[in-house]
Write a protein that holds these residues in place. Structure first.
Motif, PDB file in Angstrom:
ATOM      1  N   UNK B 135       0.819  -1.411  -0.069  1.00  0.00           N
ATOM      2  CA  UNK B 135      -0.269   0.253  -0.536  1.00  0.00           C
ATOM      3  C   UNK B 135       0.834   1.076   0.620  1.00  0.00           C
ATOM      4  N   UNK B 136       1.960   0.885   0.987  1.00  0.00           N
ATOM      5  CA  UNK B 136       2.890   2.561   0.904  1.00  0.00           C
ATOM      6  C   UNK B 136       3.418   2.637  -0.365  1.00  0.00           C
ATOM      7  N   UNK B 137       3.680   1.831  -1.159  1.00  0.00           N
ATOM      8  CA  UNK B 137       4.488   1.615  -2.820  1.00  0.00           C
ATOM      9  C   UNK B 137       3.641   1.542  -3.444  1.00  0.00           C
ATOM     10  N   UNK B 146      11.895   3.105  -0.426  1.00  0.00           N
ATOM     11  CA  UNK B 146      12.000   2.159   0.414  1.00  0.00           C
ATOM     12  C   UNK B 146      13.803   2.188   0.647  1.00  0.00           C
ATOM     13  N   UNK B 147      14.351   1.961   1.970  1.00  0.00           N
ATOM     14  CA  UNK B 147      15.518   1.469   1.878  1.00  0.00           C
ATOM     15  C   UNK B 147      15.834  -0.058   2.524  1.00  0.00           C
ATOM     16  N   UNK B 148      16.234  -0.904   2.269  1.00  0.00           N
ATOM     17  CA  UNK B 148      16.476  -2.215   3.042  1.00  0.00           C
ATOM     18  C   UNK B 148      18.114  -2.658   2.754  1.00  0.00           C
ATOM     19  N   UNK B 149      18.255  -2.963   4.656  1.00  0.00           N
ATOM     20  CA  UNK B 149      19.997  -2.244   5.179  1.00  0.00           C
ATOM     21  C   UNK B 149      19.665  -4.172   5.838  1.00  0.00           C
ATOM     22  N   UNK B 157      10.050   2.554   5.160  1.00  0.00           N
ATOM     23  CA  UNK B 157       9.527   2.356   4.117  1.00  0.00           C
ATOM     24  C   UNK B 157       9.223   3.611   4.133  1.00  0.00           C
ATOM     25  N   UNK B 158       8.220   4.431   3.558  1.00  0.00           N
ATOM     26  CA  UNK B 158       8.208   6.045   2.751  1.00  0.00           C
ATOM     27  C   UNK B 158       7.415   7.014   4.306  1.00  0.00           C
TER      28      UNK B 158
END
Lengths: 466, 210
Positions: B135-137, B146-149, B157-158
């Motif tokens: 939904x956020x995407x 987004x950043x996946x770390x 998330x945004x």
């Protein structure tokens, strides 16, 4: 008293070179099969300037990319870069290659067993997800990626995380007209296509104990369609009889030692399984898939189920079928009998017996493609080829053929809109050609459908002795 | 050295279908183009049967054809992603397109393993969490980034939420450091040889020509 172990754990533990922590092990690999698609791994090995550690434990074959539908091939006529790569590196690295013309040329998962290269109690890998087929021998056999294959070539080991254990126990008696393929499609329908993800799947119980070896291969072949990378069964007398006398099988004192060891390979009483399922097969019918994964399957007398699930609606939208409609009687265009699931001599015998005295229906193209040259020769010695040809089937050369629609210079894939009844293992969207619809069935259902032009029940055929 | 994965920042394309098989990710017909790791048009062939019509024209509604997801770095998808064939080209094509992280409730196991060999990160989260991320995407770039770390095992998330995930420690270390598994294993060369010698003694029938 030591901890009770599963069959899978016994073979796994025997092959642990080192514990890498976090559940990962470095496993010794006894057999590495390399098909033409996977032969590209040799290119990487060469670039890394590494030797092939144990050439004698590798077996290569030209299977995915050979033409199978156009009569005997001149090996020198092959232009597929995959096959040419397999040839080049098999020669460079000293690997035995089952090339066109070899007595055991064919689908590597079939040939490796026919040859006796794949043995009970061993670890077997191949860059192909259906490597689990060979688990039927009582082996730990699984599909790996191309990078993992390079690792095996260079080190004769593989880094793997130990999976959980699941056991499916089959009880009851398989009815007439119902084959191991139907049993497996039924199991997948019950478990779903991710029902065994993360598990090694052992098949057990009286149905397996009574099942001939070739049917066992059919079951384990499709273990991966439940999400399990590994499918396996305890080796028994049936297994030993199957292996005994094959060209690569152990002999003399080695044979006696092997059989003695294989007899220890069964899940101990009290061994812990993370999941257990018991299924009675006494009342199942021949099975037919209606969707776009092997778990979307019904008995041939059943209607296509009503479902609001997105995956089911998408499937019916693709296969142009309607929920609530009978699957039996659906008009078809093509029939394919073959693949690592159903191309062994017992499959061909059963199909030929059902086809004898009948004719492929007008408008239907039907192919029979044996899995291995040795099977083709046996079938021809028994006259099965003549039975098929008289019935209007075409008789092909060994290879993967129409299963994956790999195609080649003799494009062997269906045209868009073609409805194919197939003894293969995957009915994914476009699997047998862009826009084709695949219905997975047994060889008997394939013959019944070919000769009536519709999805048909072999038990309805007049005079069919099934 | 193998390819590293440390973190990725970008749009996350929602493709919330179950059982997306590797035949769909990397269609068989595209393998006619031969190369050590696939042909030269890997990015173009990703999801080819979904991205193009029969005349190879892009289908504008398919998520990766939408302007806001043409540079997506992350894929949000349904259970059993990458089931089916072992073809590593499924990972090569995702990577060539620019997607280095796939987030799903579950994965086909061979695909899952193949990711780690190619600097790609497969993240397992439950369906409800993925629905929330999707939904956020939905706006895509430039709004929804987004950043996946992998270092901290979190997704930013945004809207500013932090979603944790877990990767097996052994795999995490391999990706963070870009460890070459073959070189690591060959450090155990003597151990492997000793094992082979012992195995030949205990199971001579399995190694007749060794």
């Amino acid at each position: 008293m030591s901890k009770p172990l599963t069959l899978f754990e016994k073979i796994w533990n025997e092959h642990v070179v080192a514990d890498l922590g976090d559940g990962f092990s470095l496993l010794f690999i006894d057999r590495h099969n390399v098909n033409d698609m996977g032969a590209r791994a040799f290119i990487t090995l060469e670039k890394m300037n590494l030797p092939l550690r144990h050439p004698e434990l590798n077996l290569a074959a030209a299977d995915h990319m050979v033409a199978t539908l156009c009569g005997p091939l001149d090996p020198s006529s092959v232009t597929s870069p995959y096959v040419l790569t397999a040839r080049k590196y098999a020669e460079k690295f000293g690997v035995r290659l089952l090339d066109i013309g070899n007595d055991y040329h064919g689908i590597l998962h079939v040939s490796a067993a026919e040859l006796g290269f794949a043995l009970p109690g061993t670890t077997i890998v191949c860059g192909d997800s259906h490597t689990c087929t060979l688990g039927a021998l009582g082996a730990v056999a699984w599909g790996i990626g191309q990078s993992e294959a390079v690792h095996v070539m260079a080190t004769q080991t593989s880094v793997q995380r130990k999976p959980k254990n699941m056991r499916v126990t089959l009880t009851g008696t398989v009815p007439a007209g119902v084959t191991p393929k139907d049993v497996m499609l039924y199991i997948i329908g019950q478990m779903g296509v991710a029902g065994a993800t993360g598990h090694a799947l052992e098949f057990a119980g009286p149905v397996i104990e009574a099942m001939p070896m070739e049917g066992r291969f059919t079951l384990c072949n499709m273990a991966v369609e439940t999400g399990a990378r590994f499918g396996l069964m305890a080796p028994d007398d049936t297994t030993a009889e199957y292996v005994n006398g094959r060209p690569d099988a152990p002999t003399g004192a080695d044979w006696d030692a092997a059989v003695a060891y294989w007899q220890t390979l069964r899940s101990d009483d009290g061994a812990a399984f993370d999941q257990e399922l018991t299924l009675d097969v006494s009342n199942i019918e021949p099975q037919v898939t209606w969707g776009i994964n092997p778990g979307q399957v019904v008995g041939i007398g059943d209607a296509i189920p009503e479902s609001n699930a997105e995956v089911d609606r998408r499937a019916l939208d693709y296969t142009k079928l309607e929920e609530g409609a009978a699957i039996k009687g659906t008009p078809i265009d093509m029939v394919f009998i073959g693949s690592c699931t159903n191309s062994r001599i017992s499959d061909l015998r059963a199909a030929a017996a059902a086809a004898k005295g009948r004719k492929v229906a007008d408008g239907v193209t039907a192919w029979v493609v044996p899995g291995c040259q040795s099977i083709k020769q046996q079938a021809e010695a028994e006259g099965l080829d003549k039975t098929f040809i008289e019935a209007g089937f075409m008789w092909g050369q060994p290879g993967c053929s129409m299963c994956g629609g790999s195609g080649n210079e003799h494009t062997e894939i269906g045209k868009p809109g073609t409805r194919i009844v197939s003894t293969t293992n995957r009915n994914f969207v476009g699997r047998q050609g862009v826009g084709t619809y695949t219905h997975l069935v047994s060889p008997l259902t394939a013959v019944a459908s070919a000769t009536t032009g519709r999805i048909a029940d072999v038990r309805d055929l007049e005079g069919a002795d099934v | 050295m193998s390819e590293k994965f440390v973190s990725v920042t970008g749009a996350a394309a929602p493709l919330l279908r179950a059982n997306i098989d590797t035949d769909t990710i990397s269609p068989t017909r595209t393998e006619k183009e031969f190369g050590e790791k696939g042909g030269s048009n890997l990015a173009q062939f990703l999801f080819a049967n979904w991205r193009y019509d029969e005349n190879d024209n892009p289908l504008p509604d398919f998520v990766l054809n939408r302007t806001s997801f043409k540079s997506a770095k992350i894929l949000l998808t349904g259970p059993n992603f990458g089931c089916g064939s072992s073809r590593e080209s499924a990972v090569w094509m995702l990577k060539a397109f620019g997607i280095s992280c796939v987030i799903a409730p579950s994965f086909g196991e061979i695909f899952y393993n193949n990711c780690f060999k190619n600097g790609a990160l497969p993240v397992i989260l439950d369906e409800a969490t993925i629905d929330g991320l999707a939904k956020e995407a939905e706006p895509g770039e430039p709004e929804a980034i987004f950043t996946v770390d992998l270092e901290s095992q979190t997704i930013a998330t945004p809207s500013g939420k932090t979603v944790p995930f877990t990767i097996p420690a052994f795999r995490r270390q391999g990706l963070l450091e870009g460890l070459d598994e073959i070189s690591l294993t060959l450090q155990r060369d003597a151990e492997i040889s000793e094992f082979a010698t012992r195995a030949k003694q205990s199971r001579p029938w399995a190694y007749p020509n060794s």
